[in-house]
Motif scaffolding. Structure first.
Motif, PDB file in Angstrom:
ATOM      1  N   ALA A 343      45.269  47.208  37.036  1.00 26.60           N
ATOM      2  CA  ALA A 343      45.937  47.288  38.347  1.00 26.60           C
ATOM      3  C   ALA A 343      44.920  47.189  39.481  1.00 26.60           C
ATOM      4  CB  ALA A 343      46.718  48.600  38.453  1.00 26.60           C
ATOM      5  N   TYR A 344      43.774  47.823  39.300  1.00 25.90           N
ATOM      6  CA  TYR A 344      42.716  47.797  40.316  1.00 25.90           C
ATOM      7  C   TYR A 344      42.211  46.368  40.532  1.00 25.90           C
ATOM      8  CZ  TYR A 344      38.127  48.839  42.414  1.00 25.90           C
ATOM      9  OH  TYR A 344      37.022  48.887  43.229  1.00 25.90           O
ATOM     10  N   VAL A 345      41.983  45.660  39.458  1.00 31.65           N
ATOM     11  CA  VAL A 345      41.501  44.278  39.564  1.00 31.65           C
ATOM     12  C   VAL A 345      42.550  43.399  40.241  1.00 31.65           C
ATOM     13  CG1 VAL A 345      40.808  42.234  38.261  1.00 31.65           C
ATOM     14  CG2 VAL A 345      39.915  44.486  37.620  1.00 31.65           C
ATOM     15  N   GLN A 346      43.814  43.580  39.873  1.00 29.63           N
ATOM     16  CA  GLN A 346      44.891  42.812  40.538  1.00 29.63           C
ATOM     17  C   GLN A 346      44.869  43.035  42.042  1.00 29.63           C
ATOM     18  OE1 GLN A 346      49.005  42.674  38.785  1.00 29.63           O
ATOM     19  NE2 GLN A 346      48.111  44.139  37.343  1.00 29.63           N
ATOM     20  N   ASP A 347      44.792  44.292  42.454  1.00 31.89           N
ATOM     21  CA  ASP A 347      44.809  44.620  43.884  1.00 31.89           C
ATOM     22  C   ASP A 347      43.593  44.028  44.600  1.00 31.89           C
ATOM     23  OD1 ASP A 347      47.152  46.033  43.530  1.00 31.89           O
ATOM     24  OD2 ASP A 347      46.171  48.004  43.469  1.00 31.89           O
ATOM     25  N   LYS A 348      42.427  44.135  43.985  1.00 30.60           N
ATOM     26  CA  LYS A 348      41.209  43.620  44.601  1.00 30.60           C
ATOM     27  C   LYS A 348      41.260  42.093  44.751  1.00 30.60           C
ATOM     28  CE  LYS A 348      38.337  47.037  45.510  1.00 30.60           C
ATOM     29  NZ  LYS A 348      37.734  47.221  46.863  1.00 30.60           N
ATOM     30  N   LEU A 349      41.793  41.418  43.741  1.00 30.01           N
ATOM     31  CA  LEU A 349      41.900  39.959  43.817  1.00 30.01           C
ATOM     32  C   LEU A 349      42.900  39.539  44.881  1.00 30.01           C
ATOM     33  CD1 LEU A 349      41.815  38.947  40.040  1.00 30.01           C
ATOM     34  CD2 LEU A 349      40.083  38.425  41.763  1.00 30.01           C
ATOM     35  N   ARG A 350      44.007  40.239  44.978  1.00 27.38           N
ATOM     36  CA  ARG A 350      45.027  39.885  45.973  1.00 27.38           C
ATOM     37  C   ARG A 350      44.548  40.130  47.394  1.00 27.38           C
ATOM     38  NH1 ARG A 350      49.630  42.186  41.975  1.00 27.38           N
ATOM     39  NH2 ARG A 350      50.330  40.179  41.154  1.00 27.38           N
ATOM     40  N   ASP A 351      43.638  41.103  47.546  1.00 29.43           N
ATOM     41  CA  ASP A 351      43.114  41.419  48.878  1.00 29.43           C
ATOM     42  C   ASP A 351      41.870  40.608  49.232  1.00 29.43           C
ATOM     43  OD1 ASP A 351      45.112  43.289  49.128  1.00 29.43           O
ATOM     44  OD2 ASP A 351      43.847  45.006  48.601  1.00 29.43           O
ATOM     45  N   TYR A 352      41.327  39.876  48.282  1.00 33.82           N
ATOM     46  CA  TYR A 352      40.050  39.190  48.487  1.00 33.82           C
ATOM     47  C   TYR A 352      40.201  38.044  49.488  1.00 33.82           C
ATOM     48  CZ  TYR A 352      35.665  36.791  47.365  1.00 33.82           C
ATOM     49  OH  TYR A 352      34.429  36.198  47.438  1.00 33.82           O
ATOM     50  N   LYS A 353      39.300  37.988  50.473  1.00 33.93           N
ATOM     51  CA  LYS A 353      39.376  36.980  51.533  1.00 33.93           C
ATOM     52  C   LYS A 353      38.295  35.905  51.414  1.00 33.93           C
ATOM     53  CE  LYS A 353      42.646  39.470  53.372  1.00 33.93           C
ATOM     54  NZ  LYS A 353      44.066  39.068  53.138  1.00 33.93           N
ATOM     55  N   GLY A 354      37.383  36.061  50.459  1.00 34.75           N
ATOM     56  CA  GLY A 354      36.265  35.132  50.381  1.00 34.75           C
ATOM     57  C   GLY A 354      36.633  33.769  49.835  1.00 34.75           C
ATOM     58  N   LYS A 355      37.745  33.671  49.102  1.00 35.69           N
ATOM     59  CA  LYS A 355      38.191  32.418  48.504  1.00 35.69           C
ATOM     60  C   LYS A 355      39.677  32.548  48.200  1.00 35.69           C
ATOM     61  CE  LYS A 355      37.109  29.140  44.776  1.00 35.69           C
ATOM     62  NZ  LYS A 355      36.865  27.996  45.676  1.00 35.69           N
ATOM     63  N   LYS A 356      40.371  31.434  48.141  1.00 31.00           N
ATOM     64  CA  LYS A 356      41.790  31.471  47.799  1.00 31.00           C
ATOM     65  C   LYS A 356      41.947  31.859  46.335  1.00 31.00           C
ATOM     66  CE  LYS A 356      43.348  27.970  51.117  1.00 31.00           C
ATOM     67  NZ  LYS A 356      43.984  26.634  51.270  1.00 31.00           N
ATOM     68  N   VAL A 357      42.643  32.959  46.111  1.00 31.71           N
ATOM     69  CA  VAL A 357      42.854  33.467  44.760  1.00 31.71           C
ATOM     70  C   VAL A 357      44.323  33.778  44.569  1.00 31.71           C
ATOM     71  CG1 VAL A 357      42.328  35.332  43.140  1.00 31.71           C
ATOM     72  CG2 VAL A 357      40.527  34.455  44.630  1.00 31.71           C
TER      73      VAL A 357
END
Length: 535
Positions: A343-357
């Motif tokens: 769940a933590y990884v999902q949240d971090k990826l969805r919030d990541y602004k450095g690249k479209k993920v």
């Protein structure tokens, strides 16, 4: 020929020699009680190091090579710092099968002399780098047991036709060896325990396992004993140890790294191949190893089974990177700790602004998964007659997880055609799952739990499903650790789960790509490191 009369004296002599090697280092740990169940060896080790020890041993491979090239460090200085950590690592965790400190020192001196005689030129990309080796890799001039008592007299000649190909390549490229690490009896446990040297403990918590079968490597590398630790993986044997000890570890697509010259009770079984690869403390070190081992070492020039495929550099990710998340294999539900990590990884990826993920939760067909796992165990079980013969030679007492492994196959159902047909069916299913869902990578558990109590290590499927279909994987860090106040439920295959057993355990996960996308996989982990704020 009885075990007690014939083999026990050989075991005692083997252990005495190992203890003699670490004898000069025991004064360093005086006053430290490392017998408690939850002892954190990593934390304790840090208090025993000098500032220079830390600076050297926390440097990356590239940094250490550069410092030798410019004369800032010598191979001997590097060796002494790592050997100190290695000795303490063994005292704390019992991670080594064999130690040879003087030999390692002489090799470091030889490399320094080469540099001096050649105007600063280095032998190769691994010049002066201490590299630890899983003991099943046959080492010229030494005994190789692979954890089997009956091989205590198995002396390996110096012939290049007998010694491990990877050892020959690493030596040629400048590596320094001084430690060969433990693996379990039969080399087919997700734990590390054998009748020769005993149990290896997890460096973050003695109560739990360092994983297996490359658990000696994971404990050693987590303690900073080497720059790279070389393991092998046929059912999770690199990935589970890397996950349990907070490391990066790659199970490459098979036949990219040579395993020729390794000792195994499963030799001849070719439905699922073993794969060799490094365990490291950084993704940069993992990539450095793969690039140089493959492109400079050219293993296909030694091993006809190795594919002549260079490691591609400069691989870039697509404009939008899509990660699939597999929450369960549908057979065993993971623990709260693993679920929290996902769940933590999902949240971090969805919030990541450095690249479209993009992130997608992926489900898997239960019936096919169940049948694929059944056939996986059947394939592993085909080696039972060989293991039975090896154990009969010494009559060594069988450990519980050895007995568990020997029960994998049902002889009445062990049809190789069925095994391989299901394997191919599952491979195509997973291939089209990637394609139809439009995912670049799949994030999943490596095991139903974090570093586990040894007796509970009975569900292989989270790692072995990818051995069956030969999709490459890298274990990556989340930066999280087990929290007994939050992670209250264990996996569904554990009936006596006690949250207090898992204190300090790292929460690592597994990243998977399609076959021969190993280079892309490294880039996927680098992106995860950024999103998780670990880089």
């Amino acid at each position: 020929m009885t075990f007690e009369d014939t083999w026990k004296p050989k075991i005692d002599a083997y252990r005495a020699k190992l203890d003699e090697e670490v004898g000069p280092y025991k004064a360093l740990v005086e006053g430290i009680d490392y017998s408690s169940e939850n002892f954190n060896a990593v934390e304790a080790l840090d208090t025993l190091l000098t500032e220079k020890d830390r600076e050297i041993t926390n440097s990356t491979a590239k940094q250490l090579v550069a410092k030798q090239r410019d004369g800032t460090l010598t191979a001997v200085e590097i060796y002494n710092a790592f050997a100190k950590r290695g000795a303490i690592a063994h005292i704390f965790t019992n991670c080594a099968m064999e130690l040879f400190f003087q030999e390692g020192l002489e090799r470091a001196k030889e490399l320094d002399k080469y540099r001096e005689d050649h105007n600063g030129e280095l032998v190769g990309p691994f010049h002066g780098l201490p590299i630890s080796l899983k003991e099943l890799m046959k080492y010229g001039g030494k005994v190789t047991t692979a954890g089997f008592v009956c091989y205590l007299d198995n002396y390996i000649s110096n012939s290049p036709r007998e010694e491990s190909v990877s050892i020959q390549i690493l030596r040629k490229l400048g590596a320094v060896f001084y430690m060969r690490t433990a693996q379990p009896q039969s080399v087919m446990h997700l734990d590390t325990d054998n009748a020769i040297t005993g149990r290896t403990s997890n460096p973050f918590n003695r109560k739990i396992s360092p994983g297996g079968s490359s658990g000696g490597e994971s404990a050693a590398v987590a303690m900073g004993s080497s720059v790279f630790g070389i393991g092998s993986d046929i059912g999770g044997s690199i990935r589970v140890p890397a996950a349990f000890c907070g490391l990066y570890g790659i199970r490459p697509t098979t036949k990219r790294v040579s395993g020729l010259g390794s000792l195994s009770g499963g030799a001849g079984q070719e439905s699922i191949f073993s794969s060799q690869g490094p365990l490291t403390r950084t993704i940069d070190d993992l990539e450095y190893y793969m690039v140089n081992y493959i492109n400079m070492g050219k293993p296909w020039e030694y091993d006809p089974n190795t594919i002549p495929l260079e490691w591609k550099t400069g691989v870039s990710l697509p404009e939008t990177v899509t990660y699939g998340i597999l929450l369960t294999d549908t057979l065993v539900e993971p623990s709260d700790a693993i679920k929290r990590g996902l769940a933590y990884v999902q949240d971090k990826l969805r919030d990541y602004k450095g690249k479209k993920v993009d992130v997608k939760v992926i489900t898997i067909d239960h019936d096919l998964m169940k049948e694929a796992f059944k056939q996986t165990l059947q394939i592993y079980g085909t080696s039972k007659p060989v293991h039975d013969k090896l154990f009969a030679i010494s009559n060594e007492p069988l450990l519980p997880l050895t007995k568990f492994f020997l029960g994998f196959a049902n002889p009445e159902e062990n049809d190789i055609l069925t095994n391989n047909n299901i394997k191919e069916q599952f491979k195509y299913y997973m291939y089209y799952l990637f394609k139809d869902q439009g995912i670049d990578f799949l994030i999943s558990p490596t095991n139903p739990n974090v570093g586990e109590v040894p007796k509970n290590l009975t569900h292989w499927n989270y790692s072995s499903m990818f051995n069956l279909i030969d999709f490459p994987n890298i274990i990556f860090r989340t930066g999280l650790t087990f929290d007994p106040k939050v992670d209250v439920k264990g996996p569904t295959n554990v009936t006596d789960y006690n949250a207090n057993d898992y204190v300090n355990a790292p929460i690592n996960l597994q990243l998977t790509a399609l076959r021969f996308e190993d280079e892309k996989l490294v880039e996927g982990v680098k992106l995860l490191d950024k999103a998780l704020e670990l880089a």
